[in-house]
Enzyme design. Structure first.
Site, PDB file in Angstrom:
ATOM      1  N   ASP A   6       6.199 -26.531 -12.873  1.00 41.52           N
ATOM      2  CA  ASP A   6       5.362 -25.716 -13.752  1.00 41.52           C
ATOM      3  C   ASP A   6       4.265 -25.097 -12.893  1.00 41.52           C
ATOM      4  O   ASP A   6       4.065 -25.497 -11.741  1.00 41.52           O
ATOM      5  CB  ASP A   6       4.738 -26.599 -14.855  1.00 41.52           C
ATOM      6  CG  ASP A   6       3.809 -25.811 -15.767  1.00 41.52           C
ATOM      7  OD1 ASP A   6       4.180 -24.691 -16.170  1.00 41.52           O
ATOM      8  OD2 ASP A   6       2.706 -26.289 -16.075  1.00 41.52           O
ATOM      9  N   SER A   7       3.532 -24.168 -13.485  1.00 44.57           N
ATOM     10  CA  SER A   7       2.394 -23.594 -12.779  1.00 44.57           C
ATOM     11  C   SER A   7       1.272 -24.620 -12.596  1.00 44.57           C
ATOM     12  O   SER A   7       0.376 -24.404 -11.802  1.00 44.57           O
ATOM     13  CB  SER A   7       1.862 -22.408 -13.573  1.00 44.57           C
ATOM     14  OG  SER A   7       1.533 -22.828 -14.881  1.00 44.57           O
ATOM     15  N   CYS A  69       8.060 -24.338 -17.693  1.00 48.34           N
ATOM     16  CA  CYS A  69       6.986 -23.355 -17.808  1.00 48.34           C
ATOM     17  C   CYS A  69       7.523 -22.215 -18.669  1.00 48.34           C
ATOM     18  O   CYS A  69       8.546 -21.607 -18.323  1.00 48.34           O
ATOM     19  CB  CYS A  69       6.616 -22.847 -16.421  1.00 48.34           C
ATOM     20  SG  CYS A  69       5.423 -21.510 -16.413  1.00 48.34           S
ATOM     21  N   GLU A 148      -6.459 -26.972 -18.880  1.00 49.79           N
ATOM     22  CA  GLU A 148      -6.613 -27.382 -17.470  1.00 49.79           C
ATOM     23  C   GLU A 148      -8.021 -27.939 -17.216  1.00 49.79           C
ATOM     24  O   GLU A 148      -8.228 -28.694 -16.285  1.00 49.79           O
ATOM     25  CB  GLU A 148      -6.334 -26.206 -16.520  1.00 49.79           C
ATOM     26  CG  GLU A 148      -4.885 -25.715 -16.537  1.00 49.79           C
ATOM     27  CD  GLU A 148      -3.950 -26.441 -15.550  1.00 49.79           C
ATOM     28  OE1 GLU A 148      -4.435 -26.986 -14.555  1.00 49.79           O
ATOM     29  OE2 GLU A 148      -2.727 -26.455 -15.808  1.00 49.79           O
ATOM     30  N   CYS A 182       4.334 -22.330 -24.573  1.00 50.81           N
ATOM     31  CA  CYS A 182       3.755 -22.624 -23.259  1.00 50.81           C
ATOM     32  C   CYS A 182       3.679 -24.141 -23.173  1.00 50.81           C
ATOM     33  O   CYS A 182       3.223 -24.801 -24.126  1.00 50.81           O
ATOM     34  CB  CYS A 182       2.362 -22.002 -23.178  1.00 50.81           C
ATOM     35  SG  CYS A 182       1.424 -22.555 -21.734  1.00 50.81           S
ATOM     36  N   HIS A 184       1.761 -26.020 -21.702  1.00 49.89           N
ATOM     37  CA  HIS A 184       0.417 -26.597 -21.763  1.00 49.89           C
ATOM     38  C   HIS A 184       0.013 -26.942 -23.209  1.00 49.89           C
ATOM     39  O   HIS A 184      -0.858 -27.771 -23.424  1.00 49.89           O
ATOM     40  CB  HIS A 184      -0.617 -25.604 -21.229  1.00 49.89           C
ATOM     41  CG  HIS A 184      -0.727 -25.579 -19.744  1.00 49.89           C
ATOM     42  ND1 HIS A 184       0.272 -25.115 -18.931  1.00 49.89           N
ATOM     43  CD2 HIS A 184      -1.740 -25.963 -18.918  1.00 49.89           C
ATOM     44  CE1 HIS A 184      -0.129 -25.204 -17.655  1.00 49.89           C
ATOM     45  NE2 HIS A 184      -1.337 -25.711 -17.633  1.00 49.89           N
TER      46      HIS A 184
HETATM   47  N1  DGL Z   1       2.807 -24.039 -18.602  1.00 46.45           N
HETATM   48  C1  DGL Z   1       2.879 -22.636 -18.337  1.00 46.45           C
HETATM   49  C2  DGL Z   1       3.669 -21.920 -19.419  1.00 46.45           C
HETATM   50  O1  DGL Z   1       4.366 -22.571 -20.117  1.00 46.45           O
HETATM   51  C3  DGL Z   1       1.553 -22.254 -18.042  1.00 46.45           C
HETATM   52  C4  DGL Z   1       0.865 -21.115 -18.213  1.00 46.45           C
HETATM   53  C5  DGL Z   1       0.302 -20.397 -17.068  1.00 46.45           C
HETATM   54  O2  DGL Z   1       0.437 -20.811 -15.934  1.00 46.45           O
HETATM   55  O3  DGL Z   1      -0.295 -19.379 -17.377  1.00 46.45           O
HETATM   56  O4  DGL Z   1       3.663 -20.752 -19.591  1.00 46.45           O
END
Ligand code: DGL
Length: 262
Positions: A6-7, A69, A148, A182, A184
């Protein structure tokens, strides 16, 4: 070995479910904490980052990858599937299937990053399976930094204010089901449920983990259920916040990776 990336921290919501469903499998997690967020970037940059993340996971010997992600899954999945000779599962498909099973009135909301909503990936996938479903999509770019930075308590007043604004179109459209597009966002489940009482929330990372678990053997002779964590930025910060996402302390070592080298 299973690779999950993931990011940043969001993919841990998928890792949590993967480890629960496949406790005997080894997992390598990569969180690109040095370059989060992805969701505000161009599709070209997201593809470039996702390919580097994949190359790193391949050096670890993974044989299947969960792109945990929403942003990568909706903008870069074709590119990464085309570039690597191993199965890659994204978070769109499972979430859409779960939402269509859950909805009673056919009105489905999708919240995700700006890049994910611009791609239209969730709305297109829903339209393909159920052309009569009505989809309301809302980009929620401020939620990733809130998560975050730990603004995740169900009653956090800042998060509640931001959610009230973002979720108004979902409420006004009468959606009975909301895809957290997302990875997150499931960490905000309590806060989102307060803002939208009675609406079924779909955790896209967890749904992807279910698809993954259905595709791989639950055990492998040389695997013992070890989880290794890699990140591209500060390691102590990751372990502290990651324990909140996982619901348990991160006890194994977390290693920093120079992701730009891949
Ligand atoms: N968890 C990522 C997603 O599902 C994170 C969002 C991001 O890095 O902007 O899109």
């Amino acid at each position: 070995m299973i690779g999950i990336f993931d990011s940043g921290l969001g993919g841990l919501t998928a890792l949590r479910e993967t480890a629960r469903l496949l406790p005997g499998r080894d997992i390598v997690y990569f969180g690109d904490t040095g370059r989060v967020p992805y969701g505000t970037r161009s599709p070209e940059t997201i593809v470039h980052y996702a390919l580097q993340d994949m190359r790193f996971l391949c050096t670890e010997g993974v044989d299947i990858v969960l792109a945990a992600c929403g942003t990568v899954s909706s903008t870069a999945l074709c590119a990464i599937r085309g570039g690597f000779d191993l199965p890659v599962i994204g978070v769109v498909e499972g979430a859409v299937q779960a939402a269509l099973r859950a909805t009673k009135n056919g009105r489905i909301g999708v919240i995700a990053t700006g890049a994910t909503i611009s791609s239209g990936a969730f709305a297109h996938a829903i339209a393909e399976l159920s052309p009569r479903a009505a989809v309301t999509s809302v980009a929620c770019p401020m939620l990733v930094p809130l998560v975050e930075n730990g603004y995740i308590a169900d009653d956090n007043p800042v998060t509640a204010l931001v959610l009230a604004d973002y979720l108004e179109p979902i409420r006004a459209a009468g959606c009975d089901t909301l895809i957290l597009g997302c990875t997150h966002f499931p960490i905000l489940t309590g806060a989102i449920a307060r803002a939208l009482p009675g609406v079924t929330l779909i955790n896209s990372g967890a749904e992807a983990a279910k698809l993954l678990a259905a595709q791989v053997p639950p055990t492998q002779p040389d695997e013992t259920g070890q989880i290794r964590y890699y990140v591209s930025d500060s390691v102590p910060g990751f372990a502290r916040l990651a324990s909140i996402f996982l619901g348990e302390p991160v006890e194994t070592e977390v290693t920093r990776v120079e992701i730009e080298r891949y």
